[in-house]
Structures are given as structure tokens and as C-alpha cells.
Design an enzyme around this catalytic site. Structure first.
Site, mmCIF file in Angstrom:
data_model
loop_
_atom_site.group_PDB
_atom_site.id
_atom_site.type_symbol
_atom_site.label_atom_id
_atom_site.label_comp_id
_atom_site.label_asym_id
_atom_site.label_seq_id
_atom_site.Cartn_x
_atom_site.Cartn_y
_atom_site.Cartn_z
ATOM 1 N N ASP A 99 0.655 -0.779 -0.141
ATOM 2 C CA ASP A 99 -0.056 -0.384 -0.041
ATOM 3 C C ASP A 99 1.115 0.765 -0.335
ATOM 4 O O ASP A 99 2.291 1.009 0.563
ATOM 5 C CB ASP A 99 -0.755 0.407 0.902
ATOM 6 C CG ASP A 99 -1.692 1.076 1.486
ATOM 7 O OD1 ASP A 99 -1.981 1.650 0.566
ATOM 8 O OD2 ASP A 99 -1.708 1.567 2.557
ATOM 9 N N ASP A 120 -1.472 -0.777 6.194
ATOM 10 C CA ASP A 120 -1.626 -0.250 7.354
ATOM 11 C C ASP A 120 -3.706 0.466 7.469
ATOM 12 O O ASP A 120 -3.779 0.181 8.696
ATOM 13 C CB ASP A 120 -1.189 1.214 7.601
ATOM 14 C CG ASP A 120 -1.364 1.960 6.493
ATOM 15 O OD1 ASP A 120 -1.002 2.321 5.267
ATOM 16 O OD2 ASP A 120 -1.823 3.642 7.036
ATOM 17 N N ASP A 169 -6.969 -2.090 3.839
ATOM 18 C CA ASP A 169 -6.159 -3.301 3.350
ATOM 19 C C ASP A 169 -6.045 -4.138 4.078
ATOM 20 O O ASP A 169 -5.663 -5.430 3.502
ATOM 21 C CB ASP A 169 -5.245 -2.291 3.529
ATOM 22 C CG ASP A 169 -4.116 -1.537 3.050
ATOM 23 O OD1 ASP A 169 -4.564 -1.286 2.328
ATOM 24 O OD2 ASP A 169 -3.598 -0.709 3.953
#
Length: 619
Positions: free
Chosen positions: A317, A511, A515
Site C-alpha cells: 500500500d 496499514d 487493506d
């Protein structure tokens, strides 16, 4: 029957390592006396070793067979003990029991050392909290603190719960949660985490989580869920142990029938015990977990390290993972006679009363450039979603988006917006005087970390919900070739599926809440524990506590080294077993020598696993 066996098992458990040491000391003394032929009793002193070290083995084997038909090494060891006693080889039986107990002690010590670094968290758990109720301070257990309660924390005390400062100033040692070596200053409005230590000033805070759900407690629950026994390689070893028991019984029976010597059959049983096969594998995994914990990773199960060893692609990410996750000022542009530093100071003066992340970023930038120089402003006004206005240094200042300011965008704005930047325009006395460019910045360690992953043969992939311009800008800085922008949670799942269908194992690092599905879907999910959401942490296999990606290549190299150690242990233990069996069948090994050879192999593979505790990658 099960209840009776459970009571026996409970009686035999007197305390882990201390029990093993006690049994070994007494049994060792008894075996020495047996070797010297001395005994104050009408029986061989080796019986002391048989009873003290052998009875627990027999009990475990019996419990496993009767309660779950679980055939493990204890079954074969028990057969070897009984057979040795039956043919009068009391010393051999005592020696087998003694060395098996020594192997158990080594395993306990290795596992205990592997877990010691993580279990420090448990000892740091706050025990009490000072709760202010109706103006009265009451000391209560920390786990009973409720969200919204007002707490007082004195210097030197452990903060009992996550919360926000209401009054006072202090410095906090956050090493237990973030790994930071220096204390962090805290003032009114700043957040503090349960389990960290208040160093200097007294303060009052409001709990934002229950005490039982503080940051330190959540990390402890992750630690307690770490279980090497869940790894597939361990279950495979257990299945092998079952077949080895069957093969051993068959080989012993055939040896007895063909040679007519029962002592050879007993020796086959002794050397065929698959102790090294069963003990060394979970020990290697737990040692690797201990190593990982010292580098800031909490591994929830050994299976995660096994899967990580096969990873060929890592999907990242962007925000909060490869980048800091907070906006920072990257450029100040003046289009009037006002200097850039003056423009920044006036904008910061107007933004100092704002809680907006962009406003706070401008104030931070100004404080770094002119530390200690006060910001003064009056007539502050905020328009939600548009910007702020105030009077500073005799000028009417407005810092806001273009809709609030009005007018035509200056040249160069479009290119900056295309890179994913955010623009704050600054107006002085009604005239557009310049603008401030803000952007999420790349973490200092991201580029070096990706370079080390490349040397390990791992390809990075960027999966982000941000727009294409922002994603490409970050990817260009970090030299990431495979980029997917504008991803919704389901889009990330689809991308991961595509990678897995190509035959490559993939790890996901993220995080945020968005996600979580991808962290669960990937072969291995790693959550950023420092800034990560609870949902992301719960969905992951591994948590990065320090919020520092620099150690990620070490974790990957460690997982591969762990699998190499396991394969070496399995090959060595099986090879040694079959060599000893051949010698036993031909009569070159007796039960005593067979026990020594076999259990020496167990000790060697356990020591090989123990080296993983301090192993360092050379990337």
C-alpha cells in the site's frame, strides 16, 4: 479414563525447565552410580533414571494414544524403554530416558529464550490506574479503565490506557511500542499509548480505549497467538513420525526373527526414535520467531514464516506504508513581492488554531524553519471544507483552496496537481500572493529497503487507492515498475489473485482498514502496527511493531534461512537414523551405544535451530 490420565499428567508437571533440571541431576547421579556398580538398594540405580525420566515419557505416550490415538516419538521411546527393561538392559533404558530428558531441556531453553524478547511486553503491562471520579482519585486495576474516564499519571508511572492529554506536559518513553530511543514530548491534545512510560511531568488524560484494549494489550494478544505448532512443516514431521513408528516396529520384528537376537531388535527401537525429526522443526520456528521479535516483528504463527520463504512479489500500500502517511510541505511559491519565508510565516500564523492536517503541516514546517519564534494572529475564522482567515502582522491573511480564495490559478498548478500534490493558496489583503504545495512524503528507508528486496529476487508491486498521478510519482521515486492506482478493496483482491494465478507467492503490506481484505487474501499479510488500524492488524499474519520497513529484507532472509535449517535438520536426522538402524541390525550397535548416537543427533539439530536466534542477514 481420560480424567484419570489428566490427573496423572497434572501431577507430573512441576514447572518446565526447573523440573527438567531436577530430573536430570538426580537421574545423572543415579546413572553414574550404576556405571560404578554401586547401589545401597537391592536393585540397579539406573532404575532411578527410568522412573524419574522414563515415567513422564510413558505417561505422555499413553495419554496421546488413549485420548487422540496420537502416535508420536513418545510411543517409540516408550517401546524402547520397556523392551530394554524386559531383556535386563536397565542401564540402556535409564540412558535413553536421561538423554530424552536432556533433549526436552534443550528444547525448553531454546523456546524460552526465543520467546523472552517478546514476553518483555507482558512484564511491562500497567497494573494500576489513577482514575478521577467526582474529583476524587481512586486507584483501580488498569484493565478496568473504561473509555472516556479521566486519569492522572505521575512521573515514572506506566500509562495505563490509550488516551489524549487534557492537562499538563511531559516526555514519554515509547520504546516498547515504537522502538524510539529518545523520549517524545507530549502536550495537551497529544495522544499517548498504554504501556509507555511517563518520564517527567504529571498530567491528566482521557482514555480513548478501555484499559483491556490498550496498545500494549493488543500487542500481547498477538504474542500469545504465536504458535509454532501451527506450521505445515511441523504437521508434516508429525505424519512422518507416525510412519516411522510403524516402520520401526516392523524392522525390529524382522530383525528379531532373522537374527534370533532380541537385543538387536531392541537396539533398532532405540535408534529409530524420531526425536530429532519432531523436536528440531518447531524449535527452529520458535527461534526464528524470537529473532524476528528483536527486529520489530510479531509473528502470529510459524506458518507465516514458512509461507514468507516462498514469496516472490510484495504488494505495498502507498499511504502510511511506503510513505509517512501525513502531509508535509514540499514547496512554497511566492507570486508577489512577499518572500517565501514570509508567506509561510503568515500562513502558519493563520493556521495555528486549525486542527486540519494540512494546516498542522504548514505550522510544523514553519516551526522547523524558525524554532522558538512565536506565531501571533487574531480574528481567526474557519470555514469548514474551504480554509481559514485571520489577521497577522497587520495583514488580512486567508489560506485556503482556490474556491475560497477566488481568481485564476497561477501557472504551474496543473503539473503539481497531476503529481498528487495538494495546494493551499495564500491571499494577503485580498490579493493572491502565492501558494504552498503539500504532499505525502516517502519514508527515508523505503528506497534502500526495496533495493535489498531486489537483491533477494523479490519484485515490489504498488497497490493504492490514490489517483494515478500520486501513485506514479511515488513509484518513480522508488523505481517501482508495477503500479495499480485507484484501487478499491475488491480491486486489490483481484490484483493479488492475478499474481497468485501466475504461480508466484505474494505478500501484502498495508496499514488501513481498506487493506484488511488484501492482508487476509495474500499468502502472507504484514500490517504496520505503529500506524495501522485494528482491523488491518487483526487480518494480518505478521505485525511490524516499530513501523519501520528497514527490517523487512531481514525478515524475508530469515524465513528462508529458517526453512534451510529445517530441511537440513530433517535430512540429517533421517540419515542418522537409517545409518544407526543398519548398524543395529548387523549387531555393531548395542542399546546403550544406539541411544548415545541417536540422541546426540537430536542435540545437534536442536543446537542448529538455536543458532537462528542470533542469525543476521548479510544483505
Amino acid at each position: 479414563m481420560k480424567s484419570f490420565l489428566h490427573k496423572i499428567e497434572t501431577l507430573l508437571e512441576w514447572g518446565g525447565v526447573k523440573k527438567d533440571v531436577t530430573l536430570l541431576v538426580l537421574s545423572g547421579a543415579a546413572l553414574i552410580a550404576s556405571m560404578l556398580g554401586w547401589s545401597p538398594f537391592p536393585f540397579d540405580m539406573a532404575w532411578a533414571a527410568i522412573i524419574l525420566c522414563g515415567v513422564p515419557i510413558l505417561t505422555e505416550a499413553l495419554i496421546g494414544l488413549l485420548t487422540a490415538f496420537d502416535i508420536k516419538a513418545d510411543v517409540l521411546v516408550s517401546l524402547a524403554l520397556v523392551a530394554s527393561v524386559c531383556i535386563g538392559e536397565d542401564f540402556a533404558a535409564g540412558e535413553v530416558a536421561f538423554i530424552m530428558q536432556l533433549g526436552a531441556l534443550l528444547e525448553d531453553l531454546t523456546v524460552a529464550k526465543a520467546r523472552a524478547g517478546i514476553e518483555k511486553l507482558v512484564r511491562l503491562t500497567p497494573q494500576t490506574a489513577r482514575v478521577l471520579r467526582d474529583g476524587t482519585e481512586t486507584v483501580v486495576p488498569a484493565e478496568t479503565v473504561k473509555t472516556g474516564e479521566r486519569l492522572r499519571v505521575l512521573p515514572g508511572e506506566t500509562i495505563p490506557a490509550d488516551g489524549v492529554l487534557l492537562s499538563g506536559q511531559t516526555s514519554v518513553n515509547q520504546a516498547v511500542m515504537t522502538g524510539e530511543s529518545l523520549p517524545v514530548d507530549k502536550a495537551v491534545g497529544d495522544e499517548v499509548s498504554g504501556g509507555t512510560v511517563n518520564l517527567y511531568g504529571a498530567f491528566e488524560m482521557q482514555a480513548t480505549r478501555d484499559g483491556a484494549d490498550s496498545s500494549i494489550q493488543r500487542m500481547i494478544r498477538l504474542v500469545q497467538s504465536a504458535d509454532a505448532g501451527k506450521a505445515k512443516i511441523v504437521r508434516l514431521a508429525d505424519r512422518w513420525a507416525t510412519w516411522i513408528v510403524v516402520i520401526a516396529l516392523t524392522a525390529a520384528a524382522l530383525t528379531w526373527i532373522l537374527s534370533g537376537e532380541i537385543i538387536r531388535a531392541v537396539t533398532v527401537l532405540v535408534v529409530f526414535c524420531p526425536c530429532a525429526l519432531v523436536l528440531a522443526t518447531p524449535t527452529a520456528i520458535m527461534a526464528a520467531i524470537g529473532n524476528a521479535s528483536r527486529h520489530g516483528f510479531l509473528v502470529r504463527e510459524g506458518d507465516a514464516l514458512e509461507r514468507l520463504a516462498d514469496v516472490k512479489k510484495i504488494a505495498f500500500d502507498k499511504t502510511g506504508t511506503l510513505t509517512r502517511g501525513v502531509p508535509e510541505v514540499v514547496e512554497v511559491v511566492s507570486i508577489s513581492r512577499c518572500s517565501e519565508s514570509e508567506l509561510l510565516s503568515l500562513a502558519a500564523a493563520a493556521e495555528q488554531f486549525s486542527e486540519h492536517p494540512l494546516g498542522r503541516a504548514i505550522v510544523r514546517c514553519r516551526q522547523r524553519q524558525a524554532p522558538g519564534k512565536p506565531l501571533t494572529a487574531s480574528d481567526f475564522r474557519m470555514v469548514p471544507g474551504q480554509g481559514v482567515a485571520a489577521t497577522a502582522d497587520g495583514k488580512r491573511v486567508r489560506a485556503a483552496n482556490l474556491k475560497f480564495i477566488g481568481g485564476t490559478p497561477p501557472d504551474g498548478i496543473e503539473s503539481r496537481l497531476a503529481r498528487g500534490c495538494t495546494i493551499i493558496f495564500v491571499e494577503l489583503d485580498g490579493d493572491l500572493s502565492g501558494y504552498i504545495v503539500l504532499s505525502d512524503t516517502v519514508r527515508d528507508d523505503s528506497a534502500q529497503m526495496l533495493g535489498q528486496l531486489a537483491r533477494l529476487g523479490v519484485q515490489p508491486v504498488l497497490l493504492t487507492g490514490d489517483n494515478e498521478g500520486a501513485a506514479n510519482a511515488i513509484a518513480a521515486q522508488l523505481k517501482i515498475r508495477e503500479v495499480y492506482a485507484g484501487c478499491l478493496p475488491e480491486d486489490k483482491l483481484n490484483r493479488l489473485d492475478d499474481i497468485r494465478r501466475s504461480g508466484k507467492a505474494v505478500c501484502m503490506i498495508g496499514d488501513g482498514v481498506n487493506d484488511a481484505p488484501a492482508l487476509r487474501k495474500a499468502d502472507v499479510g504484514i500490517a504496520m502496527g505503529g500506524v495501522g488500524s485494528d482491523i488491518a492488524i487483526d487480518a494480518s499474519d505478521i505485525v511490524l511493531v516499530k513501523d519501520d520497513l528497514a527490517a523487512l529484507p531481514h525478515l524475508l532472509a530469515l524465513s528462508r534461512r529458517m526453512m534451510t535449517a529445517i530441511r537440513c535438520n530433517l535430512a540429517f536426522s533421517m540419515g542418522l537414523n537409517f545409518l544407526a538402524i543398519a548398524l543395529a541390525i548387523t549387531g555393531l550397535l548395542n542399546p546403550v551405544a544406539g541411544a548415545l548416537v541417536h540422541n546426540a543427533g537430536s542435540v545437534l539439530v536442536i543446537l542448529n535451530a538455536a543458532w537462528l536466534l542470533k542469525w543476521k542477514s548479510s544483505i
